[in-house]
Design an enzyme around this catalytic site. Structure first.
Site, short mmCIF file in Angstrom:
data_model
loop_
_atom_site.label_atom_id
_atom_site.label_comp_id
_atom_site.label_asym_id
_atom_site.label_seq_id
_atom_site.Cartn_x
_atom_site.Cartn_y
_atom_site.Cartn_z
CG ASP A 1 -21.03 3.28 -25.59
OD1 ASP A 1 -21.52 4.28 -26.17
OD2 ASP A 1 -21.74 2.37 -25.14
N GLY B 1 -18.95 -5.65 -20.34
CA GLY B 1 -19.40 -4.25 -20.35
C GLY B 1 -18.35 -3.31 -20.91
#
Ligand code: PMV
Length: 323
Positions: A156, A109
């Site tokens: 991200d 992740g």
């Protein structure tokens, strides 16, 4: 032929996950584990991809068919759609040879899909002399992510592009680099791969049924994120730790925590961490603990004894760069 090599970092979420999907701020830090991407032009009519970490070897797709197949293998989806979007936007086309190599497992992740998307888009920008600015690189990479996942704030991607530690508002409207010091963080992996889009949808469902309550939770998360920013900038680790614990309580209220995450978080706290929380969507993946240097080993051991895998990670890493 000219070969472009770039690398982009993975990330960890410090504060504000889930709320950021609804236009609230979050704080994300880039980590020193990177995804490497190389791209070169070929005289062939197809794009060839080698991504051994994603178990992809010798994938080939005709340039005219990019993005057309409904069953694009998972391991090449972000690469293929990123190339398609770049070709469409800049009206170029060419055969390509693309290779990727990741320093971390896509199970953690850490944002390997986003790092790969940013990496290939940046490499294409260099290869075709487009000279994408950071915001343009963000916008094009964000389109790729939304085309594939349909949801996500893009935090991200921002970490992969800007690097460092960022104050980020959903959709990339605001990206502000924060203090530059290394954060004393321990990362524990639960061993369970979380599916971010389904956790985002789960929170959306909760929000439908309990909109007032969930908005209140998001507001509280935002207060914590704001105070987290001030505390980080002041270097007040004790307060940052307390705020991480509070953020974790609110994530539990959103229903995204798991038994395995709790085991690692509680173990870290009991061993003397200043604070601990899940990082990212929840449902598995990693937890983070803020730890004074003299407690690091004890906390790491406690996380391992609770069934976690400690991942050696430094924060505040550099954003996407040419190699
Ligand atoms: O699971 P991760 O590490 O990709 O983090 C997801 C964070 C969310 O806020 C839940 C979703 C998002 O896109 O911001």
């Amino acid at each position: 032929m000219k070969k472009i090599k770039v690398s982009a970092p993975g990330k960890l979420m410090l504060f504000g996950e889930h709320a950021v999907v609804y236009g609230h701020p979050c704080i994300v830090t880039a980590i020193d584990q990177r995804v490497n991407v190389s791209v070169e032009r070929t005289l062939r009519s197809f794009v060839g991809i080698e991504a051994p970490d994603m178990r992809v070897t010798d994938y080939k797709k005709e340039v005219s068919l990019l993005g057309k197949d409904v069953n694009i293998p998972k391991g090449v989806k972000f690469l293929e759609i990123a190339v398609k979007n770049f070709f469409e936007k800049y009206k170029v086309r060419s055969g390509l040879k693309i290779k990727t190599k990741s320093e971390f497992s896509s199970e953690f992740g850490f944002g390997s899909s986003s790092a790969v998307t940013v990496g290939v888009t940046k490499a294409l920008s260099e290869l075709f002399n487009v000279g994408l600015k950071r915001q343009e690189l963000f916008d094009l990479s964000y389109k790729t992510v939304l085309d594939i996942l349909g949801v996500g704030s893009g935090f991200d991607l921002a970490a992969a592009i800007w690097g460092g530690t960022l104050w980020f508002v959903g959709g990339g409207k605001t990206v502000i680099p924060l203090q530059k010091e290394e954060l004393p963080i321990v990362v524990g992996y639960t061993g369970i791969k979380a599916d971010t889009p389904s956790l985002v949808r789960q929170v959306a469902e909760l929000r439908k049924g309990k909109s007032k309550l969930v908005e209140e939770i998001f507001k509280s998360i935002t207060s914590i994120t704001k105070e987290g920013r001030d505390s980080l900038e002041r270097g007040d680790c004790v307060r940052v730790g307390q705020l991480m614990n509070l953020n974790q309580t609110l994530l539990m209220a959103l229903g995204v925590n798991t038994k395995e995450l709790s085991l690692l978080i509680n173990a870290a706290r009991s061993a003397g961490a200043l604070g601990a929380k899940l990082s990212g969507a929840g449902g598995g993946d990693c937890m983070i603990a803020l730890v004074e240097p003299n407690k690091r080993l004890v906390v790491e051991r406690a996380i391992e004894q609770a069934g976690g895998k400690v991942l050696k990670v430094n924060t505040n890493a550099e954003g996407v760069r040419n190699e």
